[in-house]
Write a protein that holds these residues in place. Structure first.
Motif, short mmCIF file in Angstrom:
data_model
loop_
_atom_site.label_atom_id
_atom_site.label_comp_id
_atom_site.label_asym_id
_atom_site.label_seq_id
_atom_site.Cartn_x
_atom_site.Cartn_y
_atom_site.Cartn_z
N GLU A 180 15.23 -29.20 33.02
CA GLU A 180 13.90 -29.54 32.53
C GLU A 180 13.63 -28.92 31.16
O GLU A 180 13.08 -29.57 30.27
CB GLU A 180 12.83 -29.09 33.54
CG GLU A 180 12.80 -30.01 34.77
CD GLU A 180 11.96 -29.45 35.91
OE1 GLU A 180 11.65 -30.23 36.82
OE2 GLU A 180 11.63 -28.24 35.89
N SER A 181 14.10 -27.68 30.98
CA SER A 181 13.83 -27.05 29.68
C SER A 181 14.74 -27.65 28.60
O SER A 181 14.35 -27.73 27.43
CB SER A 181 14.00 -25.54 29.77
OG SER A 181 15.34 -25.21 30.00
N ALA A 187 9.35 -31.81 35.89
CA ALA A 187 8.30 -31.09 35.18
C ALA A 187 8.55 -31.11 33.68
O ALA A 187 9.56 -30.60 33.20
CB ALA A 187 8.25 -29.65 35.68
N LEU A 188 7.65 -31.75 32.95
CA LEU A 188 7.79 -31.82 31.50
C LEU A 188 6.41 -32.09 30.92
O LEU A 188 5.69 -32.97 31.40
CB LEU A 188 8.75 -32.95 31.12
CG LEU A 188 9.22 -33.03 29.68
CD1 LEU A 188 10.03 -31.81 29.32
CD2 LEU A 188 10.08 -34.28 29.50
N ASP A 189 6.04 -31.32 29.90
CA ASP A 189 4.73 -31.52 29.28
C ASP A 189 4.69 -32.87 28.56
O ASP A 189 5.70 -33.34 28.06
CB ASP A 189 4.45 -30.41 28.27
CG ASP A 189 4.26 -29.07 28.98
OD1 ASP A 189 3.95 -29.11 30.18
OD2 ASP A 189 4.45 -28.02 28.34
N ARG A 190 3.54 -33.44 28.47
CA ARG A 190 3.30 -34.66 27.70
C ARG A 190 4.30 -35.77 28.07
O ARG A 190 4.85 -36.44 27.21
CB ARG A 190 3.42 -34.39 26.20
CG ARG A 190 2.50 -33.28 25.69
CD ARG A 190 2.52 -33.23 24.17
NE ARG A 190 3.83 -33.50 23.59
CZ ARG A 190 4.78 -32.59 23.43
NH1 ARG A 190 4.59 -31.35 23.79
NH2 ARG A 190 5.91 -32.93 22.89
N MET A 191 4.56 -35.92 29.36
CA MET A 191 5.47 -36.99 29.76
C MET A 191 4.64 -38.09 30.41
O MET A 191 3.79 -37.82 31.25
CB MET A 191 6.50 -36.46 30.75
CG MET A 191 7.50 -37.51 31.20
SD MET A 191 8.91 -36.80 32.04
CE MET A 191 8.12 -36.01 33.41
N THR A 192 4.88 -39.31 29.98
CA THR A 192 4.18 -40.42 30.63
C THR A 192 4.99 -40.84 31.85
O THR A 192 6.18 -40.58 31.95
CB THR A 192 4.02 -41.62 29.68
OG1 THR A 192 5.22 -41.80 28.96
CG2 THR A 192 2.86 -41.40 28.75
N ALA A 232 13.02 -30.73 27.56
CA ALA A 232 11.84 -30.35 26.77
C ALA A 232 12.26 -29.98 25.35
O ALA A 232 11.62 -30.40 24.37
CB ALA A 232 11.13 -29.18 27.44
N GLU A 270 8.84 -38.26 22.46
CA GLU A 270 8.18 -38.74 23.66
C GLU A 270 9.15 -38.86 24.84
O GLU A 270 10.33 -39.15 24.65
CB GLU A 270 7.52 -40.09 23.39
CG GLU A 270 6.36 -39.96 22.42
CD GLU A 270 5.61 -41.26 22.22
OE1 GLU A 270 4.39 -41.19 22.13
OE2 GLU A 270 6.25 -42.32 22.15
N CYS A 290 13.12 -33.14 23.38
CA CYS A 290 11.94 -33.87 22.91
C CYS A 290 11.22 -33.06 21.84
O CYS A 290 10.66 -33.63 20.89
CB CYS A 290 11.01 -34.16 24.08
SG CYS A 290 11.69 -35.38 25.21
#
Lengths: 200, 218
Positions: free
Chosen positions: A160-161, A182-187, A164, A32, A167
Protein backbone atom coordinates in the motif's frame (compact mmCIF):
# COMPACT_ATOMS: atom_id res chain seq x y z
CA UNK A 1 7.73 10.57 -13.87
CA UNK A 2 6.66 10.88 -17.53
CA UNK A 3 3.23 12.35 -18.25
CA UNK A 4 0.57 9.71 -17.98
CA UNK A 5 -3.11 9.43 -18.50
CA UNK A 6 -5.55 6.57 -18.62
CA UNK A 7 -9.10 6.84 -19.84
CA UNK A 8 -11.89 4.56 -20.97
CA UNK A 9 -15.04 5.67 -22.76
CA UNK A 10 -18.26 3.73 -22.79
CA UNK A 11 -16.38 0.46 -22.41
CA UNK A 12 -18.14 -2.88 -22.74
CA UNK A 13 -16.65 -6.30 -22.22
CA UNK A 14 -17.96 -9.61 -23.43
CA UNK A 15 -16.56 -12.96 -22.36
CA UNK A 16 -18.11 -15.87 -24.20
CA UNK A 17 -21.83 -15.17 -24.55
CA UNK A 18 -22.04 -12.92 -21.54
CA UNK A 19 -21.63 -9.15 -21.42
CA UNK A 20 -19.86 -8.52 -18.11
CA UNK A 21 -20.26 -4.77 -18.09
CA UNK A 22 -21.23 -2.00 -20.49
CA UNK A 23 -21.13 1.78 -20.58
CA UNK A 24 -18.16 1.99 -18.23
CA UNK A 25 -16.12 5.18 -18.40
CA UNK A 26 -13.21 6.34 -16.32
CA UNK A 27 -10.43 8.90 -16.50
CA UNK A 28 -7.26 9.03 -14.44
CA UNK A 29 -4.60 11.70 -14.51
CA UNK A 30 -1.17 11.94 -12.85
CA UNK A 31 -1.20 10.99 -9.18
CA UNK A 32 -4.65 9.41 -9.25
CA UNK A 33 -5.58 5.92 -8.14
CA UNK A 34 -8.66 3.84 -8.73
CA UNK A 35 -9.91 0.83 -6.81
CA UNK A 36 -11.91 -1.62 -8.91
CA UNK A 37 -14.19 -3.40 -6.50
CA UNK A 38 -16.79 -6.08 -6.78
CA UNK A 39 -17.40 -9.76 -6.17
CA UNK A 40 -15.61 -12.56 -8.06
CA UNK A 41 -16.48 -12.86 -11.72
CA UNK A 42 -17.78 -9.32 -12.07
CA UNK A 43 -15.06 -8.45 -14.58
CA UNK A 44 -12.26 -6.84 -12.57
CA UNK A 45 -9.49 -8.81 -14.26
CA UNK A 46 -11.11 -8.37 -17.67
CA UNK A 47 -11.23 -4.60 -17.16
CA UNK A 48 -7.55 -4.62 -16.15
CA UNK A 49 -6.66 -6.54 -19.33
CA UNK A 50 -8.80 -4.18 -21.41
CA UNK A 51 -6.99 -1.19 -19.90
CA UNK A 52 -3.66 -2.89 -20.59
CA UNK A 53 -4.65 -3.40 -24.21
CA UNK A 54 -4.38 -7.19 -23.98
CA UNK A 55 -8.11 -7.65 -24.63
CA UNK A 56 -10.11 -5.96 -27.34
CA UNK A 57 -13.16 -4.10 -26.03
CA UNK A 58 -16.57 -5.35 -27.16
CA UNK A 59 -17.50 -1.66 -27.42
CA UNK A 60 -15.90 1.61 -26.46
CA UNK A 61 -12.30 2.81 -26.43
CA UNK A 62 -9.31 2.91 -24.12
CA UNK A 63 -6.80 5.75 -24.23
CA UNK A 64 -3.38 5.41 -22.69
CA UNK A 65 -0.51 7.85 -22.42
CA UNK A 66 2.65 6.47 -20.89
CA UNK A 67 3.97 2.94 -20.52
CA UNK A 68 1.94 0.35 -18.65
CA UNK A 69 3.11 -2.15 -16.05
CA UNK A 70 0.87 -5.12 -15.29
CA UNK A 71 0.73 -7.33 -12.21
CA UNK A 72 -1.66 -10.26 -12.39
CA UNK A 73 -1.96 -13.72 -10.89
CA UNK A 74 1.05 -14.90 -12.88
CA UNK A 75 4.46 -13.65 -11.72
CA UNK A 76 5.98 -13.62 -15.25
CA UNK A 77 9.29 -14.74 -13.75
CA UNK A 78 11.21 -17.80 -14.93
CA UNK A 79 10.45 -20.53 -12.40
CA UNK A 80 13.70 -22.53 -12.75
CA UNK A 81 15.92 -19.46 -12.42
CA UNK A 82 17.14 -17.94 -9.16
CA UNK A 83 15.04 -14.90 -8.26
CA UNK A 84 17.97 -12.53 -8.81
CA UNK A 85 18.49 -13.75 -12.39
CA UNK A 86 14.78 -13.85 -13.19
CA UNK A 87 14.38 -10.24 -12.03
CA UNK A 88 17.71 -9.34 -13.63
CA UNK A 89 16.34 -10.36 -17.02
CA UNK A 90 13.53 -7.79 -16.67
CA UNK A 91 15.91 -5.16 -15.26
CA UNK A 92 18.05 -5.37 -18.40
CA UNK A 93 15.02 -5.74 -20.66
CA UNK A 94 13.42 -2.61 -19.22
CA UNK A 95 16.80 -0.82 -19.11
CA UNK A 96 16.67 -0.11 -15.40
CA UNK A 97 19.96 0.44 -13.58
CA UNK A 98 21.48 -1.50 -10.68
CA UNK A 99 20.36 1.13 -8.18
CA UNK A 100 16.74 0.75 -9.26
CA UNK A 101 17.14 -3.01 -8.88
CA UNK A 102 18.47 -2.61 -5.33
CA UNK A 103 15.61 -0.26 -4.47
CA UNK A 104 12.94 -2.57 -5.88
CA UNK A 105 14.29 -5.66 -4.11
CA UNK A 106 14.65 -3.67 -0.90
CA UNK A 107 11.10 -2.32 -1.17
CA UNK A 108 9.57 -5.80 -1.33
CA UNK A 109 12.03 -7.22 1.26
CA UNK A 110 13.33 -10.06 -0.94
CA UNK A 111 17.04 -9.31 -0.61
CA UNK A 112 17.70 -12.60 1.19
CA UNK A 113 16.00 -14.75 -1.45
CA UNK A 114 17.83 -13.67 -4.61
CA UNK A 115 19.64 -17.04 -4.87
CA UNK A 116 16.48 -19.11 -4.46
CA UNK A 117 14.85 -20.45 -7.65
CA UNK A 118 11.50 -18.77 -8.22
CA UNK A 119 9.63 -22.08 -8.11
CA UNK A 120 10.58 -22.52 -4.44
CA UNK A 121 9.08 -19.17 -3.44
CA UNK A 122 5.73 -19.03 -1.67
CA UNK A 123 2.63 -17.39 -3.17
CA UNK A 124 3.19 -14.19 -1.22
CA UNK A 125 6.90 -14.07 -2.05
CA UNK A 126 6.12 -14.52 -5.76
CA UNK A 127 3.59 -11.72 -5.56
CA UNK A 128 6.18 -9.44 -4.00
CA UNK A 129 8.75 -10.47 -6.61
CA UNK A 130 6.24 -9.62 -9.34
CA UNK A 131 5.73 -6.24 -7.70
CA UNK A 132 9.49 -5.66 -7.84
CA UNK A 133 9.24 -6.47 -11.56
CA UNK A 134 6.50 -3.83 -11.89
CA UNK A 135 8.71 -1.27 -10.14
CA UNK A 136 11.63 -2.07 -12.46
CA UNK A 137 9.60 -1.15 -15.55
CA UNK A 138 9.63 2.49 -14.53
CA UNK A 139 6.22 2.69 -16.19
CA UNK A 140 3.95 5.50 -14.96
CA UNK A 141 0.73 3.47 -15.27
CA UNK A 142 0.40 0.56 -12.86
CA UNK A 143 -2.36 -1.99 -13.38
CA UNK A 144 -2.46 -4.27 -10.36
CA UNK A 145 -4.80 -7.25 -10.37
CA UNK A 146 -5.33 -8.54 -6.81
CA UNK A 147 -1.95 -7.26 -5.56
CA UNK A 148 -2.73 -8.28 -1.97
CA UNK A 149 -3.54 -11.96 -2.62
CA UNK A 150 -1.39 -14.19 -0.45
CA UNK A 151 0.31 -11.31 1.37
CA UNK A 152 0.70 -11.10 5.15
CA UNK A 153 -0.20 -7.96 7.11
CA UNK A 154 3.28 -6.44 6.97
CA UNK A 155 3.59 -7.01 3.21
CA UNK A 156 0.12 -5.60 2.64
CA UNK A 157 1.11 -2.37 4.35
CA UNK A 158 4.35 -2.30 2.33
CA UNK A 159 2.48 -2.72 -0.96
CA UNK A 160 0.00 0.00 0.00
CA UNK A 161 2.79 2.43 0.78
CA UNK A 162 4.58 1.52 -2.49
CA UNK A 163 1.47 2.38 -4.48
CA UNK A 164 1.03 5.56 -2.44
CA UNK A 165 4.63 6.55 -3.26
CA UNK A 166 4.05 5.77 -6.93
CA UNK A 167 0.98 8.01 -7.06
CA UNK A 168 2.78 10.64 -5.00
CA UNK A 169 5.41 10.76 -7.77
CA UNK A 170 2.71 11.47 -10.33
CA UNK A 171 1.96 7.91 -11.42
CA UNK A 172 -1.40 6.35 -12.13
CA UNK A 173 -2.54 3.17 -10.39
CA UNK A 174 -5.54 0.95 -10.98
CA UNK A 175 -6.02 -1.69 -8.33
CA UNK A 176 -8.48 -4.53 -8.79
CA UNK A 177 -9.11 -6.14 -5.44
CA UNK A 178 -11.96 -7.70 -3.53
CA UNK A 179 -10.05 -6.80 -0.38
CA UNK A 180 -9.93 -3.28 1.07
CA UNK A 181 -6.92 -1.34 -0.16
CA UNK A 182 -5.85 1.53 2.04
CA UNK A 183 -4.79 4.54 0.00
CA UNK A 184 -5.52 8.23 0.40
CA UNK A 185 -7.48 10.02 -2.30
CA UNK A 186 -8.42 6.81 -4.09
CA UNK A 187 -11.66 6.65 -6.00
CA UNK A 188 -13.67 3.46 -5.95
CA UNK A 189 -15.46 1.91 -8.87
CA UNK A 190 -18.08 -0.78 -8.33
CA UNK A 191 -18.10 -2.70 -11.60
CA UNK A 192 -21.42 -4.35 -10.75
CA UNK A 193 -23.06 -0.93 -11.32
CA UNK A 194 -22.34 -1.36 -15.01
CA UNK A 195 -23.75 -4.83 -15.32
CA UNK A 196 -26.29 -4.88 -18.14
CA UNK A 197 -29.87 -5.29 -17.00
CA UNK A 198 -30.35 -8.53 -18.86
CA UNK A 199 -28.20 -10.86 -20.91
CA UNK A 200 -27.63 -9.59 -24.45
CA UNK B 1 19.42 -5.51 -28.45
CA UNK B 2 16.19 -6.88 -26.98
CA UNK B 3 16.30 -9.73 -29.49
CA UNK B 4 19.73 -10.65 -28.13
CA UNK B 5 18.38 -10.50 -24.56
CA UNK B 6 15.50 -12.77 -25.49
CA UNK B 7 17.86 -15.17 -27.25
CA UNK B 8 20.21 -15.33 -24.28
CA UNK B 9 17.39 -16.03 -21.87
CA UNK B 10 15.81 -18.68 -24.13
CA UNK B 11 19.15 -20.40 -24.62
CA UNK B 12 19.87 -20.46 -20.89
CA UNK B 13 16.48 -22.02 -20.19
CA UNK B 14 16.59 -24.54 -23.06
CA UNK B 15 20.17 -25.65 -22.43
CA UNK B 16 19.76 -26.08 -18.69
CA UNK B 17 16.37 -27.65 -18.84
CA UNK B 18 13.39 -26.39 -16.93
CA UNK B 19 11.82 -28.00 -13.89
CA UNK B 20 14.05 -31.03 -14.10
CA UNK B 21 12.75 -31.94 -17.54
CA UNK B 22 16.19 -32.43 -19.05
CA UNK B 23 18.09 -29.78 -20.96
CA UNK B 24 19.79 -30.01 -24.30
CA UNK B 25 21.49 -33.28 -23.31
CA UNK B 26 18.28 -35.30 -23.25
CA UNK B 27 17.46 -35.10 -26.98
CA UNK B 28 21.09 -35.85 -27.81
CA UNK B 29 21.19 -38.92 -25.57
CA UNK B 30 17.89 -40.05 -27.05
CA UNK B 31 19.31 -39.59 -30.55
CA UNK B 32 22.40 -41.64 -29.78
CA UNK B 33 20.29 -44.31 -28.07
CA UNK B 34 18.06 -44.72 -31.13
CA UNK B 35 21.00 -45.03 -33.51
CA UNK B 36 22.62 -47.47 -31.10
CA UNK B 37 19.52 -49.68 -30.90
CA UNK B 38 19.10 -49.91 -34.64
CA UNK B 39 21.98 -52.39 -35.24
CA UNK B 40 20.55 -54.56 -32.44
CA UNK B 41 17.23 -54.66 -34.20
CA UNK B 42 18.35 -55.32 -37.78
CA UNK B 43 21.54 -57.25 -37.11
CA UNK B 44 25.15 -56.33 -37.61
CA UNK B 45 25.37 -56.82 -41.36
CA UNK B 46 27.77 -54.02 -42.21
CA UNK B 47 26.48 -53.57 -45.75
CA UNK B 48 22.86 -53.28 -44.66
CA UNK B 49 23.79 -50.86 -41.88
CA UNK B 50 25.83 -48.68 -44.20
CA UNK B 51 22.95 -48.55 -46.68
CA UNK B 52 20.19 -47.76 -44.19
CA UNK B 53 22.17 -46.08 -41.42
CA UNK B 54 21.97 -42.53 -42.76
CA UNK B 55 18.18 -42.79 -42.95
CA UNK B 56 18.10 -43.96 -39.35
CA UNK B 57 20.08 -40.88 -38.36
CA UNK B 58 17.36 -38.73 -39.92
CA UNK B 59 14.53 -40.56 -38.16
CA UNK B 60 16.38 -40.30 -34.85
CA UNK B 61 16.99 -36.59 -35.40
CA UNK B 62 13.31 -36.01 -36.11
CA UNK B 63 12.24 -37.85 -32.96
CA UNK B 64 14.84 -36.04 -30.87
CA UNK B 65 13.56 -32.68 -32.12
CA UNK B 66 10.11 -33.52 -30.75
CA UNK B 67 11.32 -34.13 -27.19
CA UNK B 68 11.67 -30.50 -26.03
CA UNK B 69 8.37 -29.46 -27.65
CA UNK B 70 6.43 -28.93 -24.40
CA UNK B 71 9.12 -26.62 -23.03
CA UNK B 72 9.22 -24.27 -26.01
CA UNK B 73 6.15 -22.07 -25.45
CA UNK B 74 3.86 -23.48 -22.77
CA UNK B 75 5.85 -22.47 -19.64
CA UNK B 76 6.14 -18.84 -20.81
CA UNK B 77 2.48 -18.67 -21.65
CA UNK B 78 1.56 -20.05 -18.25
CA UNK B 79 3.84 -17.61 -16.45
CA UNK B 80 2.34 -14.64 -18.32
CA UNK B 81 5.58 -13.69 -20.06
CA UNK B 82 4.00 -13.24 -23.49
CA UNK B 83 1.57 -10.67 -22.03
CA UNK B 84 4.47 -8.81 -20.46
CA UNK B 85 6.31 -8.69 -23.79
CA UNK B 86 3.15 -7.53 -25.55
CA UNK B 87 2.81 -4.65 -23.06
CA UNK B 88 6.31 -3.56 -23.98
CA UNK B 89 5.44 -3.55 -27.65
CA UNK B 90 7.49 -6.66 -28.45
CA UNK B 91 5.68 -8.58 -31.19
CA UNK B 92 5.00 -12.26 -30.65
CA UNK B 93 6.79 -12.80 -33.96
CA UNK B 94 10.01 -11.35 -32.54
CA UNK B 95 9.80 -13.52 -29.44
CA UNK B 96 9.16 -16.63 -31.53
CA UNK B 97 11.97 -15.84 -33.97
CA UNK B 98 14.37 -15.70 -31.02
CA UNK B 99 12.82 -18.90 -29.68
CA UNK B 100 13.35 -20.73 -32.99
CA UNK B 101 16.98 -19.68 -33.10
CA UNK B 102 17.53 -20.70 -29.47
CA UNK B 103 15.75 -24.02 -30.01
CA UNK B 104 17.88 -24.76 -33.08
CA UNK B 105 21.11 -23.81 -31.28
CA UNK B 106 20.21 -26.09 -28.38
CA UNK B 107 19.50 -29.18 -30.48
CA UNK B 108 20.86 -28.73 -34.05
CA UNK B 109 24.61 -28.41 -33.51
CA UNK B 110 24.64 -30.93 -30.59
CA UNK B 111 22.83 -33.41 -32.83
CA UNK B 112 25.33 -32.87 -35.63
CA UNK B 113 28.14 -33.57 -33.17
CA UNK B 114 26.38 -36.69 -31.93
CA UNK B 115 26.05 -37.81 -35.55
CA UNK B 116 29.80 -38.41 -35.51
CA UNK B 117 29.25 -41.05 -32.85
CA UNK B 118 26.21 -42.41 -34.63
CA UNK B 119 28.17 -42.71 -37.87
CA UNK B 120 30.77 -44.86 -36.11
CA UNK B 121 28.06 -47.08 -34.60
CA UNK B 122 26.33 -47.51 -37.96
CA UNK B 123 29.52 -47.90 -39.98
CA UNK B 124 28.93 -44.96 -42.32
CA UNK B 125 31.85 -43.98 -44.54
CA UNK B 126 33.23 -40.46 -44.77
CA UNK B 127 31.21 -39.50 -47.84
CA UNK B 128 27.96 -40.66 -46.26
CA UNK B 129 28.80 -38.88 -43.02
CA UNK B 130 29.44 -35.65 -44.90
CA UNK B 131 26.13 -36.00 -46.76
CA UNK B 132 24.21 -36.63 -43.53
CA UNK B 133 25.86 -33.70 -41.77
CA UNK B 134 25.08 -31.35 -44.65
CA UNK B 135 21.53 -32.61 -44.76
CA UNK B 136 21.10 -32.05 -41.01
CA UNK B 137 22.57 -28.56 -41.36
CA UNK B 138 19.96 -27.81 -44.01
CA UNK B 139 17.07 -29.59 -42.34
CA UNK B 140 17.31 -28.99 -38.59
CA UNK B 141 16.52 -25.23 -38.78
CA UNK B 142 13.26 -26.20 -40.47
CA UNK B 143 12.59 -28.79 -37.77
CA UNK B 144 13.16 -26.10 -35.13
CA UNK B 145 10.75 -23.73 -36.90
CA UNK B 146 8.05 -26.40 -37.19
CA UNK B 147 8.57 -27.39 -33.57
CA UNK B 148 8.11 -23.84 -32.26
CA UNK B 149 5.05 -23.25 -34.46
CA UNK B 150 3.36 -26.40 -33.24
CA UNK B 151 4.34 -25.63 -29.65
CA UNK B 152 2.64 -22.23 -30.00
CA UNK B 153 -0.44 -23.76 -31.60
CA UNK B 154 -0.86 -26.42 -28.94
CA UNK B 155 0.11 -24.25 -25.95
CA UNK B 156 -2.71 -23.94 -23.46
CA UNK B 157 -4.34 -27.19 -24.61
CA UNK B 158 -4.62 -30.12 -22.28
CA UNK B 159 -2.41 -32.91 -23.58
CA UNK B 160 -0.84 -30.36 -25.91
CA UNK B 161 2.58 -32.01 -25.74
CA UNK B 162 1.41 -35.37 -27.07
CA UNK B 163 -0.73 -33.71 -29.72
CA UNK B 164 2.20 -31.49 -30.67
CA UNK B 165 4.46 -34.45 -31.32
CA UNK B 166 1.83 -35.99 -33.54
CA UNK B 167 1.35 -32.75 -35.49
CA UNK B 168 5.06 -32.16 -36.09
CA UNK B 169 5.58 -35.49 -37.87
CA UNK B 170 3.51 -34.87 -41.04
CA UNK B 171 4.83 -31.31 -41.34
CA UNK B 172 8.37 -32.64 -41.17
CA UNK B 173 7.82 -35.08 -44.05
CA UNK B 174 9.22 -32.77 -46.77
CA UNK B 175 12.39 -32.21 -44.73
CA UNK B 176 12.74 -35.93 -44.17
CA UNK B 177 12.07 -36.88 -47.81
CA UNK B 178 14.51 -34.36 -49.26
CA UNK B 179 17.06 -34.65 -46.47
CA UNK B 180 17.24 -38.43 -46.54
CA UNK B 181 16.83 -38.36 -50.34
CA UNK B 182 20.04 -36.40 -50.65
CA UNK B 183 21.85 -39.50 -49.38
CA UNK B 184 21.04 -41.49 -52.53
CA UNK B 185 23.60 -41.44 -55.35
CA UNK B 186 22.99 -38.31 -57.41
CA UNK B 187 20.75 -36.85 -54.73
CA UNK B 188 22.44 -33.48 -54.41
CA UNK B 189 19.23 -31.84 -55.58
CA UNK B 190 17.57 -33.24 -52.48
CA UNK B 191 19.87 -31.18 -50.31
CA UNK B 192 18.81 -27.97 -52.04
CA UNK B 193 15.14 -28.91 -51.74
CA UNK B 194 15.62 -29.77 -48.07
CA UNK B 195 17.19 -26.35 -47.50
CA UNK B 196 14.33 -24.74 -49.42
CA UNK B 197 11.69 -26.54 -47.32
CA UNK B 198 13.62 -25.49 -44.24
CA UNK B 199 13.66 -21.84 -45.31
CA UNK B 200 9.95 -21.89 -46.09
CA UNK B 201 9.21 -23.27 -42.61
CA UNK B 202 11.49 -20.62 -41.06
CA UNK B 203 9.74 -17.84 -42.97
CA UNK B 204 6.22 -18.90 -42.00
CA UNK B 205 6.81 -20.10 -38.44
CA UNK B 206 7.02 -16.82 -36.45
CA UNK B 207 3.86 -15.46 -38.08
CA UNK B 208 1.81 -18.63 -37.72
CA UNK B 209 2.91 -19.04 -34.11
CA UNK B 210 2.35 -15.35 -33.33
CA UNK B 211 -1.20 -15.49 -34.68
CA UNK B 212 -1.87 -18.58 -32.56
CA UNK B 213 -0.63 -16.84 -29.41
CA UNK B 214 -2.71 -13.73 -30.05
CA UNK B 215 -5.81 -15.81 -30.67
CA UNK B 216 -5.35 -17.36 -27.22
CA UNK B 217 -5.84 -13.95 -25.58
CA UNK B 218 -9.40 -13.52 -26.76
Amino acid sequence: MPVCHLAAHDLACRRGDRVLFAGLSLALGPGEALHLAGPNGVGKSSLIRLLAGLLRPFAGTVERTGAVALLDERPALDLPMPLGRALGFWRRFDRADEAAFERAVEAVALGDLLDVPVRYLSTGQRKRAALARVMLTGAPVWLLDEPLNGLDTASTAAVESLVAAHCGNGGVAVIASHQPFALDRMTRLEISRFEPAEAV
Amino acid sequence: MRFAQLLRRDLALLLRGAQGRGGATLPVLFFVAVTMLFPFAVGSDARLLARTGAGVVWIAALLAAILPLDRLVEPDLEAGLFDQWALRGIAEETVLAARILAHWLSFGPPLMLATLAAAALLGLDAAQLAAVELGLLAGTPGLAAIGVTIAALTAGLRGGAALGGLLVLPLAVPLLVFGAGSLQPGGEGGLALCAAASLAALAIAPFAGGAALRALRE
